[in-house]
Design a protein around this motif. Sequence first.
Motif, PDB file in Angstrom:
ATOM      1  N   GLU A  56       0.756  -1.254   0.193  1.00  0.00           N
ATOM      2  CA  GLU A  56      -0.003  -0.186  -0.011  1.00  0.00           C
ATOM      3  C   GLU A  56       0.796   1.146   0.140  1.00  0.00           C
ATOM      4  O   GLU A  56       1.800   1.423   0.810  1.00  0.00           O
ATOM      5  N   LEU A  57       0.820   2.060  -0.909  1.00  0.00           N
ATOM      6  CA  LEU A  57       1.074   3.341  -0.997  1.00  0.00           C
ATOM      7  C   LEU A  57       0.755   4.169   0.056  1.00  0.00           C
ATOM      8  O   LEU A  57      -0.195   3.837   0.076  1.00  0.00           O
ATOM      9  N   ARG A  58       1.660   5.708   0.694  1.00  0.00           N
ATOM     10  CA  ARG A  58       1.379   5.930   2.146  1.00  0.00           C
ATOM     11  C   ARG A  58       0.259   7.211   1.110  1.00  0.00           C
ATOM     12  O   ARG A  58      -0.394   7.953   1.485  1.00  0.00           O
ATOM     13  N   ASN A  59       0.561   7.388  -0.229  1.00  0.00           N
ATOM     14  CA  ASN A  59      -0.237   9.249  -0.678  1.00  0.00           C
ATOM     15  C   ASN A  59      -1.437   8.035  -1.515  1.00  0.00           C
ATOM     16  O   ASN A  59      -2.519   9.266  -2.401  1.00  0.00           O
ATOM     17  N   GLY A  60      -1.753   6.259  -1.362  1.00  0.00           N
ATOM     18  CA  GLY A  60      -2.908   6.193  -1.870  1.00  0.00           C
ATOM     19  C   GLY A  60      -2.309   4.975  -2.851  1.00  0.00           C
ATOM     20  O   GLY A  60      -1.322   5.389  -4.038  1.00  0.00           O
ATOM     21  N   GLY A  61      -2.920   4.014  -3.426  1.00  0.00           N
ATOM     22  CA  GLY A  61      -2.694   2.697  -4.102  1.00  0.00           C
ATOM     23  C   GLY A  61      -2.014   2.003  -4.244  1.00  0.00           C
ATOM     24  O   GLY A  61      -2.129   1.874  -2.591  1.00  0.00           O
ATOM     25  N   TYR A  62      -1.289   1.116  -5.146  1.00  0.00           N
ATOM     26  CA  TYR A  62      -0.639   0.000  -4.559  1.00  0.00           C
ATOM     27  C   TYR A  62       0.035  -0.103  -5.436  1.00  0.00           C
ATOM     28  O   TYR A  62       0.482   0.590  -6.536  1.00  0.00           O
ATOM     29  N   ILE A  63       1.310  -0.736  -5.106  1.00  0.00           N
ATOM     30  CA  ILE A  63       2.490  -1.059  -5.354  1.00  0.00           C
ATOM     31  C   ILE A  63       2.534  -2.755  -6.059  1.00  0.00           C
ATOM     32  O   ILE A  63       2.082  -4.080  -4.537  1.00  0.00           O
ATOM     33  N   VAL A  64       2.266  -3.716  -7.222  1.00  0.00           N
ATOM     34  CA  VAL A  64       2.272  -4.894  -7.139  1.00  0.00           C
ATOM     35  C   VAL A  64       3.103  -5.006  -7.315  1.00  0.00           C
ATOM     36  O   VAL A  64       4.425  -5.451  -8.640  1.00  0.00           O
TER      37      VAL A  64
END
Length: 156
Positions: A56-64
């Motif tokens: 989970e990205l701190r500023n929103g969204g995700y990394i796969v």
Amino acid sequence: MSTASHPGFQTGPSTAWTIELFQRDGAPPLRVSCRCLSHRSRPGENGEMLFLGLWELRNGGYIVARSLLDGDAPKATADKAENLETAMLLIEAATAALEKSAGMTFVPGDLSPTSFGQALQRLQSRSERRHSFMKLAGEALDDWQRLVGTEFDSTH
């Protein structure tokens, strides 16, 4: 980013934010503030680690972050996803591409017996690597499905 050295390594959601560097195929690495929500890994056919992680990205969204199975040896790659559903779709697309590539035919041509044997071993190794990654993807998607509707799902 580190991966575990034993089969079936799994971590659950973390509350700790860290700075991570994710390698990407054909693009500059991503350096982001994130936390690990799920990470699974297992050894591949030749001892290399196959992995699949959701951050989970701190500023929103995700990394796969995942193993990319192009060629004879897996590489690390990562993609951004706007939401959890998109992250799941990225893995479904990757596994669909692997299934499609599994149907590729092998034409021996004018290979010597030794070259032919080596080519068959490469095909078998790739097939076993695909199978291992498909199992890993199924396990990871099960993990991710459990995150839907929780505090770790930014769409809710």
